[in-house]
Design an enzyme around this catalytic site. Sequence first.
Site: not given
Length: 607
Positions: A84, A574-576
Amino acid sequence: KTFLFSSSMGISRALHTLVGEGGEGLVRTSDGSSRDVPVKLARISRQKVRISRTAILDSARQVMEMFGQSNSIIEVEYFGENGVGLGPTLEFYTLVAKELQKRSLKLWFEDTPDPESPYLFNKGGLYPALLPPTLEEEEEETFDVRKVSQTINDVDQAMALGRTMGFYCDGCFQNFSMATCQRYRCDICDDFDFCASCFASESHEHTSFTLLDLVDECAAAAAAAASSSSSSSSASSTPPASASSASSAPSPSSASASASSSSSSSLSSALSSALASANATSTPSSLPASSSSSSASAARKKMETEEMELELFDEREASVVDPAAMFKLIGTLIAKGIMDGRLLDFSFSHAFFKLILSLPLSLSDLSSLSPQIYNSLVGLLEVGRKYKEEAEEGKKDPIEEMSLFYCFPGQSEWELIENGKNVPVTIKNYEKYVEDVVNHYFYGGVKKQMNAFTYGFNRVFPMEKLKLFQIHELENLICGATDTETDAFWCISALEDSIKCDHGYSTGSKVIQNLFSVMSNFTRKQKIEFLVFVTGSPRLPIQGWKGLNPPLTIVLSNPEPPFDPSDFLPTVSTCFHYLKLPEYPNIEILETKLKLSMESKSRFHLS
Protein backbone atom coordinates in the site's frame (compact mmCIF):
# COMPACT_ATOMS: atom_id res chain seq x y z
CA LYS A 1 4.80 25.67 -9.16
CA THR A 2 4.41 27.15 -5.68
CA PHE A 3 2.12 29.84 -7.06
CA LEU A 4 0.04 27.22 -8.92
CA PHE A 5 -0.46 25.08 -5.81
CA SER A 6 -1.15 28.14 -3.66
CA SER A 7 -3.75 29.70 -5.92
CA SER A 8 -5.54 26.93 -7.81
CA MET A 9 -6.05 23.87 -5.61
CA GLY A 10 -7.89 24.95 -2.50
CA ILE A 11 -6.90 26.22 0.92
CA SER A 12 -5.51 22.93 2.25
CA ARG A 13 -3.10 22.52 -0.68
CA ALA A 14 -2.10 26.16 -0.38
CA LEU A 15 -1.26 25.79 3.32
CA HIS A 16 0.71 22.60 2.77
CA THR A 17 2.62 24.25 -0.07
CA LEU A 18 3.46 27.44 1.82
CA VAL A 19 3.93 26.04 5.32
CA GLY A 20 4.28 22.27 4.98
CA GLU A 21 3.53 19.67 7.61
CA GLY A 22 5.31 20.54 10.84
CA GLY A 23 6.74 23.71 9.32
CA GLU A 24 6.78 27.27 10.61
CA GLY A 25 4.29 29.95 9.79
CA LEU A 26 4.12 33.71 10.39
CA VAL A 27 1.59 34.31 13.16
CA ARG A 28 0.36 37.68 14.45
CA THR A 29 0.16 37.70 18.24
CA SER A 30 -2.23 39.57 20.49
CA ASP A 31 0.25 42.39 21.08
CA GLY A 32 0.40 43.12 17.34
CA SER A 33 3.84 41.65 16.70
CA SER A 34 4.57 38.84 14.23
CA ARG A 35 6.89 35.90 14.64
CA ASP A 36 7.54 32.46 13.18
CA VAL A 37 6.06 29.71 15.32
CA PRO A 38 5.62 25.97 14.70
CA VAL A 39 2.40 25.26 12.83
CA LYS A 40 0.87 21.79 12.71
CA LEU A 41 -1.32 21.05 9.71
CA ALA A 42 -3.67 18.12 9.39
CA ARG A 43 -2.78 15.64 6.67
CA ILE A 44 -4.58 16.02 3.38
CA SER A 45 -7.22 13.28 3.31
CA ARG A 46 -6.41 10.06 1.42
CA GLN A 47 -8.81 8.17 -0.85
CA LYS A 48 -7.78 4.51 -1.01
CA VAL A 49 -8.93 2.32 -3.89
CA ARG A 50 -8.19 -1.33 -4.61
CA ILE A 51 -8.01 -2.29 -8.27
CA SER A 52 -7.08 -5.15 -10.58
CA ARG A 53 -3.89 -5.23 -12.63
CA THR A 54 -5.67 -7.13 -15.40
CA ALA A 55 -7.97 -4.19 -16.20
CA ILE A 56 -5.75 -1.22 -15.43
CA LEU A 57 -7.23 1.15 -18.02
CA ASP A 58 -10.82 0.52 -17.00
CA SER A 59 -9.73 0.91 -13.38
CA ALA A 60 -8.30 4.34 -14.20
CA ARG A 61 -11.52 5.41 -15.91
CA GLN A 62 -13.58 4.55 -12.85
CA VAL A 63 -11.13 5.98 -10.32
CA MET A 64 -10.81 9.29 -12.18
CA GLU A 65 -14.55 9.50 -12.80
CA MET A 66 -15.36 8.97 -9.14
CA PHE A 67 -12.47 10.68 -7.38
CA GLY A 68 -10.77 12.92 -9.96
CA GLN A 69 -12.63 15.98 -8.65
CA SER A 70 -11.95 15.15 -5.02
CA ASN A 71 -9.38 17.15 -3.09
CA SER A 72 -8.22 13.89 -1.46
CA ILE A 73 -4.96 12.26 -2.50
CA ILE A 74 -5.63 9.01 -4.36
CA GLU A 75 -3.76 5.96 -3.05
CA VAL A 76 -3.88 2.69 -4.95
CA GLU A 77 -3.42 -0.93 -3.97
CA TYR A 78 -3.95 -4.10 -5.99
CA PHE A 79 -6.12 -7.14 -5.46
CA GLY A 80 -4.09 -10.03 -4.06
CA GLU A 81 -1.13 -7.84 -3.04
CA ASN A 82 -0.17 -6.52 0.38
CA GLY A 83 1.62 -3.37 -0.71
CA VAL A 84 0.00 0.00 0.00
CA GLY A 85 1.02 3.63 -0.21
CA LEU A 86 3.27 5.59 -2.51
CA GLY A 87 4.91 2.74 -4.47
CA PRO A 88 1.74 1.07 -5.81
CA THR A 89 0.22 4.49 -6.48
CA LEU A 90 3.16 5.67 -8.58
CA GLU A 91 3.12 2.39 -10.47
CA PHE A 92 -0.61 2.85 -11.14
CA TYR A 93 0.03 6.19 -12.88
CA THR A 94 2.92 4.62 -14.79
CA LEU A 95 0.88 1.63 -15.97
CA VAL A 96 -2.08 3.79 -17.01
CA ALA A 97 0.16 6.14 -19.01
CA LYS A 98 1.72 3.15 -20.75
CA GLU A 99 -1.67 1.61 -21.47
CA LEU A 100 -2.91 4.85 -23.03
CA GLN A 101 -0.05 4.67 -25.53
CA LYS A 102 -1.12 1.34 -27.00
CA ARG A 103 -1.32 1.38 -30.77
CA SER A 104 -4.65 -0.49 -30.73
CA LEU A 105 -6.41 2.50 -29.11
CA LYS A 106 -5.54 4.72 -32.11
CA LEU A 107 -5.38 7.81 -29.90
CA TRP A 108 -2.07 9.26 -31.13
CA PHE A 109 -0.60 10.29 -34.45
CA GLU A 110 2.14 7.96 -35.69
CA ASP A 111 4.51 9.06 -38.43
CA THR A 112 6.57 5.86 -38.68
CA PRO A 113 4.58 2.82 -37.46
CA ASP A 114 6.42 -0.09 -35.85
CA PRO A 115 4.10 -3.12 -36.15
CA GLU A 116 6.33 -5.24 -33.90
CA SER A 117 5.62 -3.09 -30.83
CA PRO A 118 2.16 -2.87 -29.23
CA TYR A 119 3.03 0.65 -28.04
CA LEU A 120 3.11 3.70 -30.23
CA PHE A 121 6.24 5.77 -30.61
CA ASN A 122 6.67 8.99 -32.54
CA LYS A 123 10.10 10.60 -32.67
CA GLY A 124 8.59 14.08 -32.35
CA GLY A 125 6.47 13.13 -29.33
CA LEU A 126 2.84 12.23 -28.74
CA TYR A 127 0.18 14.21 -30.60
CA PRO A 128 -3.54 13.38 -30.96
CA ALA A 129 -4.45 11.28 -33.99
CA LEU A 130 -6.29 13.43 -36.50
CA LEU A 131 -10.00 13.01 -37.14
CA PRO A 132 -11.48 13.49 -40.65
CA PRO A 133 -12.50 17.03 -41.63
CA THR A 134 -16.10 18.05 -41.02
CA LEU A 135 -17.26 20.30 -43.83
CA GLU A 136 -20.75 21.04 -42.54
CA GLU A 137 -21.11 23.07 -39.40
CA GLU A 138 -22.52 20.71 -36.79
CA GLU A 139 -24.11 21.69 -33.54
CA GLU A 140 -21.80 20.27 -30.91
CA GLU A 141 -21.18 20.99 -27.27
CA THR A 142 -18.26 23.33 -26.72
CA PHE A 143 -16.48 23.96 -23.48
CA ASP A 144 -15.79 27.51 -22.38
CA VAL A 145 -12.70 27.36 -20.14
CA ARG A 146 -13.82 30.32 -18.05
CA LYS A 147 -17.32 28.89 -17.56
CA VAL A 148 -16.03 25.47 -16.63
CA SER A 149 -13.50 27.03 -14.28
CA GLN A 150 -16.33 28.87 -12.53
CA THR A 151 -18.28 25.63 -12.43
CA ILE A 152 -15.37 23.89 -10.76
CA ASN A 153 -15.23 26.64 -8.12
CA ASP A 154 -18.95 26.19 -7.46
CA VAL A 155 -18.53 22.44 -7.15
CA ASP A 156 -15.55 22.90 -4.82
CA GLN A 157 -17.75 25.05 -2.60
CA ALA A 158 -20.43 22.37 -2.60
CA MET A 159 -17.86 19.66 -1.82
CA ALA A 160 -16.49 21.59 1.16
CA LEU A 161 -19.95 22.31 2.52
CA GLY A 162 -21.02 18.72 1.82
CA ARG A 163 -18.22 17.39 3.99
CA THR A 164 -19.12 19.83 6.77
CA MET A 165 -22.83 19.02 6.69
CA GLY A 166 -22.25 15.28 6.40
CA PHE A 167 -24.39 14.60 3.29
CA TYR A 168 -24.04 10.94 2.38
CA CYS A 169 -25.54 8.81 -0.38
CA ASP A 170 -27.76 6.04 1.01
CA GLY A 171 -26.87 3.81 -1.92
CA CYS A 172 -23.06 3.76 -1.83
CA PHE A 173 -22.55 5.64 1.49
CA GLN A 174 -20.10 8.08 -0.03
CA ASN A 175 -20.12 11.72 0.89
CA PHE A 176 -21.79 13.42 -2.07
CA SER A 177 -18.65 15.49 -2.59
CA MET A 178 -16.75 12.27 -3.40
CA ALA A 179 -19.11 10.98 -6.08
CA THR A 180 -21.09 13.68 -7.86
CA CYS A 181 -22.55 17.14 -7.54
CA GLN A 182 -26.12 15.87 -7.98
CA ARG A 183 -28.39 14.55 -5.27
CA TYR A 184 -31.61 12.63 -5.83
CA ARG A 185 -34.22 12.16 -3.10
CA CYS A 186 -36.92 9.51 -3.18
CA ASP A 187 -40.37 11.14 -3.08
CA ILE A 188 -41.94 8.07 -1.45
CA CYS A 189 -39.47 7.48 1.37
CA ASP A 190 -38.13 10.98 1.96
CA ASP A 191 -35.21 9.77 4.09
CA PHE A 192 -33.39 8.12 1.19
CA ASP A 193 -30.92 10.21 -0.83
CA PHE A 194 -28.92 8.97 -3.81
CA CYS A 195 -25.98 10.25 -5.81
CA ALA A 196 -26.23 10.32 -9.61
CA SER A 197 -24.35 7.04 -9.91
CA CYS A 198 -26.69 5.07 -7.65
CA PHE A 199 -29.72 6.76 -9.16
CA ALA A 200 -28.61 5.71 -12.65
CA SER A 201 -28.08 2.12 -11.50
CA GLU A 202 -31.74 1.91 -10.36
CA SER A 203 -30.70 0.30 -7.10
CA HIS A 204 -33.82 1.63 -5.32
CA GLU A 205 -37.22 0.02 -5.76
CA HIS A 206 -39.13 3.30 -5.93
CA THR A 207 -39.24 5.26 -9.17
CA SER A 208 -40.30 8.74 -8.07
CA PHE A 209 -37.33 11.02 -7.41
CA THR A 210 -36.65 14.72 -6.96
CA LEU A 211 -33.36 16.17 -8.19
CA LEU A 212 -31.72 18.46 -5.63
CA ASP A 213 -28.72 20.55 -6.56
CA LEU A 214 -25.98 19.98 -4.02
CA VAL A 215 -24.69 23.55 -4.25
CA ASP A 216 -28.12 24.92 -3.28
CA GLU A 217 -28.61 22.16 -0.73
CA CYS A 218 -25.32 22.76 1.05
CA ALA A 219 -25.64 26.53 0.94
CA ALA A 220 -29.16 26.32 2.38
CA ALA A 221 -28.04 23.97 5.14
CA ALA A 222 -25.06 26.16 5.97
CA ALA A 223 -27.23 29.27 6.14
CA ALA A 224 -29.78 27.47 8.28
CA ALA A 225 -27.06 26.22 10.62
CA ALA A 226 -25.60 29.71 10.93
CA SER A 227 -29.02 31.21 11.56
CA SER A 228 -29.95 28.66 14.21
CA SER A 229 -26.53 29.07 15.84
CA SER A 230 -27.01 32.81 16.19
CA SER A 231 -30.56 32.37 17.47
CA SER A 232 -29.43 29.79 20.05
CA SER A 233 -26.95 32.30 21.47
CA SER A 234 -29.78 34.74 22.15
CA ALA A 235 -32.30 32.12 23.29
CA SER A 236 -30.52 29.08 24.70
CA SER A 237 -33.77 27.17 25.12
CA THR A 238 -34.23 26.98 21.35
CA PRO A 239 -32.40 23.91 19.94
CA PRO A 240 -30.31 24.49 16.81
CA ALA A 241 -31.57 23.13 13.51
CA SER A 242 -29.76 20.08 12.16
CA ALA A 243 -28.48 19.73 8.64
CA SER A 244 -31.14 17.19 7.78
CA SER A 245 -33.99 19.34 9.03
CA ALA A 246 -32.58 22.33 7.20
CA SER A 247 -32.56 20.43 3.96
CA SER A 248 -36.08 19.10 4.29
CA ALA A 249 -37.68 22.25 5.68
CA PRO A 250 -35.56 25.30 4.87
CA SER A 251 -35.90 28.43 6.93
CA PRO A 252 -36.23 31.92 5.40
CA SER A 253 -32.46 32.35 5.70
CA SER A 254 -31.87 29.09 3.85
CA ALA A 255 -34.32 30.15 1.17
CA SER A 256 -32.40 33.35 0.61
CA ALA A 257 -29.18 31.39 0.48
CA SER A 258 -30.73 29.11 -2.11
CA ALA A 259 -31.83 32.06 -4.19
CA SER A 260 -28.43 33.68 -3.99
CA SER A 261 -26.77 30.51 -5.28
CA SER A 262 -29.11 29.99 -8.24
CA SER A 263 -26.47 31.24 -10.65
CA SER A 264 -23.94 28.74 -9.36
CA SER A 265 -26.62 26.05 -9.71
CA SER A 266 -26.98 26.74 -13.43
CA LEU A 267 -23.23 26.74 -13.88
CA SER A 268 -22.82 23.38 -12.14
CA SER A 269 -25.59 21.69 -14.16
CA ALA A 270 -23.35 21.05 -17.19
CA LEU A 271 -20.70 19.29 -15.17
CA SER A 272 -23.32 17.46 -13.09
CA SER A 273 -25.09 16.03 -16.13
CA ALA A 274 -21.79 14.90 -17.62
CA LEU A 275 -20.87 13.12 -14.41
CA ALA A 276 -24.28 11.50 -14.19
CA SER A 277 -24.09 10.07 -17.71
CA ALA A 278 -20.53 8.86 -17.17
CA ASN A 279 -21.30 7.27 -13.82
CA ALA A 280 -24.25 5.44 -15.34
CA THR A 281 -21.79 3.21 -17.19
CA SER A 282 -19.23 2.84 -14.44
CA THR A 283 -21.14 2.17 -11.24
CA PRO A 284 -19.02 0.43 -8.61
CA SER A 285 -21.35 -2.52 -8.26
CA SER A 286 -19.30 -4.14 -5.52
CA LEU A 287 -20.58 -1.50 -3.10
CA PRO A 288 -23.55 -2.71 -1.04
CA ALA A 289 -27.04 -1.29 -1.38
CA SER A 290 -28.86 -0.23 1.77
CA SER A 291 -32.45 -0.13 2.90
CA SER A 292 -32.08 0.68 6.59
CA SER A 293 -30.73 3.61 8.55
CA SER A 294 -28.72 1.30 10.84
CA SER A 295 -26.78 -0.25 7.98
CA ALA A 296 -26.28 3.21 6.49
CA SER A 297 -24.83 4.43 9.78
CA ALA A 298 -22.44 1.49 9.98
CA ALA A 299 -21.36 1.97 6.40
CA ARG A 300 -20.79 5.67 6.90
CA LYS A 301 -18.54 4.89 9.84
CA LYS A 302 -16.61 2.49 7.63
CA MET A 303 -16.33 5.12 4.91
CA GLU A 304 -14.40 7.39 7.32
CA THR A 305 -11.33 5.50 6.15
CA GLU A 306 -12.33 6.35 2.55
CA GLU A 307 -11.38 2.91 1.27
CA MET A 308 -13.06 1.30 -1.71
CA GLU A 309 -12.84 -1.76 -3.88
CA LEU A 310 -13.84 -1.42 -7.51
CA GLU A 311 -15.50 -4.22 -9.42
CA LEU A 312 -14.10 -3.79 -12.86
CA PHE A 313 -15.45 -4.39 -16.32
CA ASP A 314 -13.58 -5.91 -19.23
CA GLU A 315 -11.74 -3.36 -21.34
CA ARG A 316 -13.50 -2.24 -24.47
CA GLU A 317 -12.40 -3.40 -27.87
CA ALA A 318 -10.28 -0.86 -29.73
CA SER A 319 -12.92 -0.59 -32.46
CA VAL A 320 -15.38 1.08 -30.06
CA VAL A 321 -12.97 3.35 -28.18
CA ASP A 322 -14.31 6.89 -28.14
CA PRO A 323 -11.40 9.35 -28.60
CA ALA A 324 -13.26 12.10 -26.73
CA ALA A 325 -13.89 9.86 -23.71
CA MET A 326 -10.26 8.76 -23.63
CA PHE A 327 -8.91 12.30 -23.89
CA LYS A 328 -11.25 13.35 -21.11
CA LEU A 329 -9.63 10.62 -19.02
CA ILE A 330 -6.13 11.79 -20.05
CA GLY A 331 -6.99 15.37 -19.05
CA THR A 332 -8.28 14.32 -15.63
CA LEU A 333 -5.34 11.95 -15.10
CA ILE A 334 -2.76 14.65 -15.86
CA ALA A 335 -4.47 17.27 -13.68
CA LYS A 336 -4.81 14.83 -10.78
CA GLY A 337 -1.20 13.81 -11.27
CA ILE A 338 -0.10 17.44 -10.99
CA MET A 339 -2.26 17.98 -7.91
CA ASP A 340 -1.03 14.85 -6.11
CA GLY A 341 2.59 15.16 -7.28
CA ARG A 342 2.58 12.02 -9.47
CA LEU A 343 4.80 12.01 -12.56
CA LEU A 344 3.39 10.50 -15.75
CA ASP A 345 5.44 8.60 -18.31
CA PHE A 346 4.26 10.48 -21.40
CA SER A 347 6.54 11.89 -24.09
CA PHE A 348 4.31 14.65 -25.40
CA SER A 349 5.29 16.71 -28.43
CA HIS A 350 5.89 20.44 -28.15
CA ALA A 351 2.87 20.91 -30.40
CA PHE A 352 0.64 19.20 -27.84
CA PHE A 353 2.00 21.39 -25.05
CA LYS A 354 1.28 24.43 -27.23
CA LEU A 355 -2.34 23.30 -27.55
CA ILE A 356 -2.58 22.99 -23.76
CA LEU A 357 -1.10 26.47 -23.31
CA SER A 358 -3.21 27.98 -26.14
CA LEU A 359 -0.09 29.02 -28.03
CA PRO A 360 -0.22 29.53 -31.84
CA LEU A 361 1.04 26.75 -34.11
CA SER A 362 2.37 27.05 -37.63
CA LEU A 363 3.89 25.02 -40.46
CA SER A 364 7.28 24.92 -38.72
CA ASP A 365 5.77 22.90 -35.86
CA LEU A 366 5.17 20.08 -38.34
CA SER A 367 8.90 19.55 -38.88
CA SER A 368 9.33 17.38 -35.78
CA LEU A 369 5.89 15.77 -35.82
CA SER A 370 5.68 14.67 -39.43
CA PRO A 371 8.85 15.44 -41.39
CA GLN A 372 7.43 13.82 -44.54
CA ILE A 373 4.34 16.03 -44.71
CA TYR A 374 6.38 19.06 -43.63
CA ASN A 375 8.91 18.58 -46.43
CA SER A 376 6.13 18.07 -48.98
CA LEU A 377 4.36 21.29 -48.00
CA VAL A 378 7.61 23.28 -47.88
CA GLY A 379 8.54 21.89 -51.30
CA LEU A 380 5.12 22.89 -52.67
CA LEU A 381 5.57 26.45 -51.38
CA GLU A 382 9.06 26.60 -52.88
CA VAL A 383 7.83 25.49 -56.32
CA GLY A 384 5.08 28.12 -56.24
CA ARG A 385 7.48 30.85 -55.14
CA LYS A 386 9.96 30.10 -57.94
CA TYR A 387 7.18 30.03 -60.53
CA LYS A 388 5.94 33.44 -59.42
CA GLU A 389 9.45 34.90 -59.45
CA GLU A 390 10.17 33.70 -62.98
CA ALA A 391 6.71 34.60 -64.25
CA GLU A 392 7.45 33.31 -67.75
CA GLU A 393 4.53 33.84 -70.07
CA GLY A 394 3.04 30.65 -71.47
CA LYS A 395 4.84 28.39 -69.00
CA LYS A 396 2.73 25.53 -67.67
CA ASP A 397 1.56 25.57 -64.06
CA PRO A 398 4.11 23.31 -62.28
CA ILE A 399 1.82 22.75 -59.29
CA GLU A 400 -1.13 21.66 -61.41
CA GLU A 401 1.18 19.15 -63.11
CA MET A 402 1.71 17.48 -59.70
CA SER A 403 -1.90 16.21 -59.89
CA LEU A 404 -2.66 17.23 -56.32
CA PHE A 405 -6.25 17.58 -55.16
CA TYR A 406 -7.75 19.53 -52.30
CA CYS A 407 -7.59 16.64 -49.80
CA PHE A 408 -5.45 15.98 -46.75
CA PRO A 409 -2.06 14.50 -47.76
CA GLY A 410 -2.22 10.71 -47.83
CA GLN A 411 -6.00 10.65 -47.21
CA SER A 412 -7.87 10.96 -50.49
CA GLU A 413 -11.24 10.78 -48.72
CA TRP A 414 -10.48 13.64 -46.33
CA GLU A 415 -11.76 16.60 -48.35
CA LEU A 416 -10.63 19.95 -47.00
CA ILE A 417 -13.30 21.77 -49.00
CA GLU A 418 -16.56 20.65 -50.54
CA ASN A 419 -15.91 18.22 -53.41
CA GLY A 420 -12.19 18.61 -52.66
CA LYS A 421 -11.20 15.33 -54.34
CA ASN A 422 -12.25 16.86 -57.65
CA VAL A 423 -10.66 20.28 -57.06
CA PRO A 424 -7.01 20.43 -58.24
CA VAL A 425 -4.34 22.37 -56.35
CA THR A 426 -2.93 25.04 -58.66
CA ILE A 427 -0.74 28.13 -58.54
CA LYS A 428 -3.88 30.09 -57.64
CA ASN A 429 -4.81 28.16 -54.51
CA TYR A 430 -1.68 26.31 -53.34
CA GLU A 431 -0.98 28.74 -50.48
CA LYS A 432 -4.53 28.39 -49.20
CA TYR A 433 -4.21 24.62 -49.52
CA VAL A 434 -1.06 24.58 -47.35
CA GLU A 435 -2.80 26.82 -44.83
CA ASP A 436 -5.84 24.50 -44.70
CA VAL A 437 -3.66 21.41 -44.22
CA VAL A 438 -1.82 23.05 -41.30
CA ASN A 439 -5.09 24.28 -39.78
CA HIS A 440 -6.57 20.80 -39.89
CA TYR A 441 -3.43 19.33 -38.40
CA PHE A 442 -3.36 21.67 -35.42
CA TYR A 443 -6.97 22.73 -34.96
CA GLY A 444 -9.82 21.11 -36.91
CA GLY A 445 -8.46 17.56 -36.73
CA VAL A 446 -7.91 17.66 -32.95
CA LYS A 447 -10.69 19.99 -31.85
CA LYS A 448 -12.92 17.25 -30.44
CA GLN A 449 -10.09 15.58 -28.52
CA MET A 450 -8.77 18.86 -27.08
CA ASN A 451 -12.26 19.98 -26.01
CA ALA A 452 -12.62 16.69 -24.13
CA PHE A 453 -9.09 16.97 -22.69
CA THR A 454 -9.81 20.51 -21.47
CA TYR A 455 -13.09 19.44 -19.92
CA GLY A 456 -11.48 16.48 -18.13
CA PHE A 457 -8.61 18.66 -16.88
CA ASN A 458 -10.95 21.38 -15.62
CA ARG A 459 -12.76 18.85 -13.45
CA VAL A 460 -9.68 18.98 -11.18
CA PHE A 461 -8.51 22.59 -11.51
CA PRO A 462 -8.66 25.22 -14.30
CA MET A 463 -6.31 24.42 -17.17
CA GLU A 464 -5.85 28.11 -17.90
CA LYS A 465 -3.75 28.29 -14.71
CA LEU A 466 -1.00 26.44 -16.60
CA LYS A 467 -0.41 29.44 -18.84
CA LEU A 468 2.13 30.83 -16.40
CA PHE A 469 4.52 28.00 -17.43
CA GLN A 470 6.87 27.77 -20.38
CA ILE A 471 6.69 24.59 -22.50
CA HIS A 472 9.75 22.94 -20.92
CA GLU A 473 8.51 23.89 -17.44
CA LEU A 474 5.13 22.31 -18.10
CA GLU A 475 6.86 19.18 -19.40
CA ASN A 476 8.88 18.96 -16.18
CA LEU A 477 5.75 19.50 -14.09
CA ILE A 478 3.79 16.70 -15.78
CA CYS A 479 6.50 14.23 -16.78
CA GLY A 480 9.53 15.05 -14.66
CA ALA A 481 13.07 15.47 -15.97
CA THR A 482 13.74 14.70 -19.63
CA ASP A 483 16.35 12.18 -20.79
CA THR A 484 18.83 14.97 -21.55
CA GLU A 485 18.36 16.53 -18.11
CA THR A 486 18.70 13.20 -16.26
CA ASP A 487 22.09 12.23 -17.73
CA ALA A 488 23.90 14.35 -15.14
CA PHE A 489 22.03 12.62 -12.28
CA TRP A 490 23.61 9.22 -13.01
CA CYS A 491 27.30 10.08 -12.66
CA ILE A 492 29.07 8.70 -9.56
CA SER A 493 29.60 12.12 -7.95
CA ALA A 494 25.87 12.99 -8.27
CA LEU A 495 24.86 9.61 -6.84
CA GLU A 496 27.21 10.04 -3.86
CA ASP A 497 25.82 13.51 -3.24
CA SER A 498 22.14 12.58 -3.49
CA ILE A 499 21.62 9.03 -2.19
CA LYS A 500 21.56 8.27 1.52
CA CYS A 501 23.29 5.21 3.02
CA ASP A 502 22.27 3.88 6.42
CA HIS A 503 22.01 0.84 8.73
CA GLY A 504 25.35 -0.79 7.95
CA TYR A 505 26.37 1.14 4.85
CA SER A 506 28.12 4.44 4.21
CA THR A 507 29.02 6.22 0.99
CA GLY A 508 32.53 4.82 1.25
CA SER A 509 31.43 1.17 1.61
CA LYS A 510 32.81 -1.11 -1.08
CA VAL A 511 29.35 -2.47 -1.97
CA ILE A 512 27.98 1.06 -2.32
CA GLN A 513 30.87 2.12 -4.56
CA ASN A 514 30.27 -0.98 -6.69
CA LEU A 515 26.56 -0.12 -6.88
CA PHE A 516 27.25 3.46 -7.99
CA SER A 517 29.68 2.17 -10.62
CA VAL A 518 27.02 -0.18 -12.01
CA MET A 519 24.34 2.55 -11.97
CA SER A 520 26.55 5.07 -13.76
CA ASN A 521 26.89 2.64 -16.70
CA PHE A 522 23.18 1.88 -17.08
CA THR A 523 21.61 2.17 -20.51
CA ARG A 524 18.45 4.26 -20.89
CA LYS A 525 16.28 1.13 -20.60
CA GLN A 526 18.12 0.00 -17.46
CA LYS A 527 17.74 3.44 -15.88
CA ILE A 528 13.97 3.21 -16.39
CA GLU A 529 13.87 -0.33 -14.97
CA PHE A 530 15.87 0.72 -11.91
CA LEU A 531 13.62 3.73 -11.23
CA VAL A 532 10.48 1.61 -11.54
CA PHE A 533 12.05 -0.98 -9.24
CA VAL A 534 12.94 1.46 -6.44
CA THR A 535 10.18 4.12 -6.80
CA GLY A 536 7.37 2.73 -8.94
CA SER A 537 7.83 5.55 -11.47
CA PRO A 538 10.14 5.57 -14.53
CA ARG A 539 10.82 9.30 -14.18
CA LEU A 540 12.92 11.41 -11.85
CA PRO A 541 11.71 14.84 -10.66
CA ILE A 542 13.36 17.86 -12.22
CA GLN A 543 15.64 18.07 -9.14
CA GLY A 544 16.87 14.53 -9.83
CA TRP A 545 17.53 12.15 -6.91
CA LYS A 546 17.32 15.09 -4.53
CA GLY A 547 13.72 15.62 -5.57
CA LEU A 548 12.59 12.22 -4.27
CA ASN A 549 10.51 12.44 -1.10
CA PRO A 550 11.51 10.51 0.94
CA PRO A 551 15.09 10.31 -0.39
CA LEU A 552 16.46 7.06 -1.79
CA THR A 553 18.12 5.19 1.08
CA ILE A 554 20.33 2.09 0.78
CA VAL A 555 20.56 -0.20 3.80
CA LEU A 556 22.37 -3.45 4.58
CA SER A 557 20.26 -6.61 4.31
CA ASN A 558 22.28 -9.70 5.15
CA PRO A 559 20.74 -13.10 5.84
CA GLU A 560 21.30 -15.03 9.04
CA PRO A 561 24.00 -17.78 8.96
CA PRO A 562 24.42 -20.26 7.41
CA PHE A 563 22.87 -18.47 4.40
CA ASP A 564 25.08 -16.49 2.02
CA PRO A 565 24.29 -12.95 0.72
CA SER A 566 24.89 -14.15 -2.86
CA ASP A 567 21.83 -16.38 -2.57
CA PHE A 568 19.49 -13.41 -2.17
CA LEU A 569 18.22 -10.63 -4.42
CA PRO A 570 17.94 -6.92 -3.53
CA THR A 571 14.48 -5.90 -2.31
CA VAL A 572 12.77 -2.53 -2.10
CA SER A 573 10.21 -0.70 0.02
CA THR A 574 8.95 1.60 -2.72
CA CYS A 575 6.80 3.72 -0.40
CA PHE A 576 9.89 4.78 1.53
CA HIS A 577 12.40 4.49 -1.36
CA TYR A 578 14.31 1.93 0.71
CA LEU A 579 16.74 -0.32 -1.21
CA LYS A 580 17.75 -3.33 0.92
CA LEU A 581 21.03 -4.53 -0.55
CA PRO A 582 22.90 -7.67 0.57
CA GLU A 583 26.67 -7.36 0.99
CA TYR A 584 27.73 -9.00 -2.27
CA PRO A 585 31.43 -10.03 -2.42
CA ASN A 586 32.16 -8.49 -5.84
CA ILE A 587 30.74 -6.15 -8.46
CA GLU A 588 29.89 -8.94 -10.93
CA ILE A 589 27.51 -10.68 -8.52
CA LEU A 590 26.00 -7.33 -7.49
CA GLU A 591 25.31 -6.36 -11.11
CA THR A 592 23.78 -9.75 -11.94
CA LYS A 593 21.50 -9.80 -8.88
CA LEU A 594 20.45 -6.17 -9.26
CA LYS A 595 19.55 -6.52 -12.95
CA LEU A 596 17.62 -9.70 -12.23
CA SER A 597 15.51 -7.84 -9.66
CA MET A 598 15.02 -4.89 -12.00
CA GLU A 599 13.90 -7.01 -14.94
CA SER A 600 11.49 -9.21 -12.95
CA LYS A 601 7.74 -8.56 -13.10
CA SER A 602 7.51 -7.60 -9.47
CA ARG A 603 4.43 -7.27 -7.29
CA PHE A 604 3.87 -5.49 -4.00
CA HIS A 605 4.09 -8.02 -1.18
CA LEU A 606 5.36 -8.03 2.38
CA SER A 607 8.96 -9.23 2.72
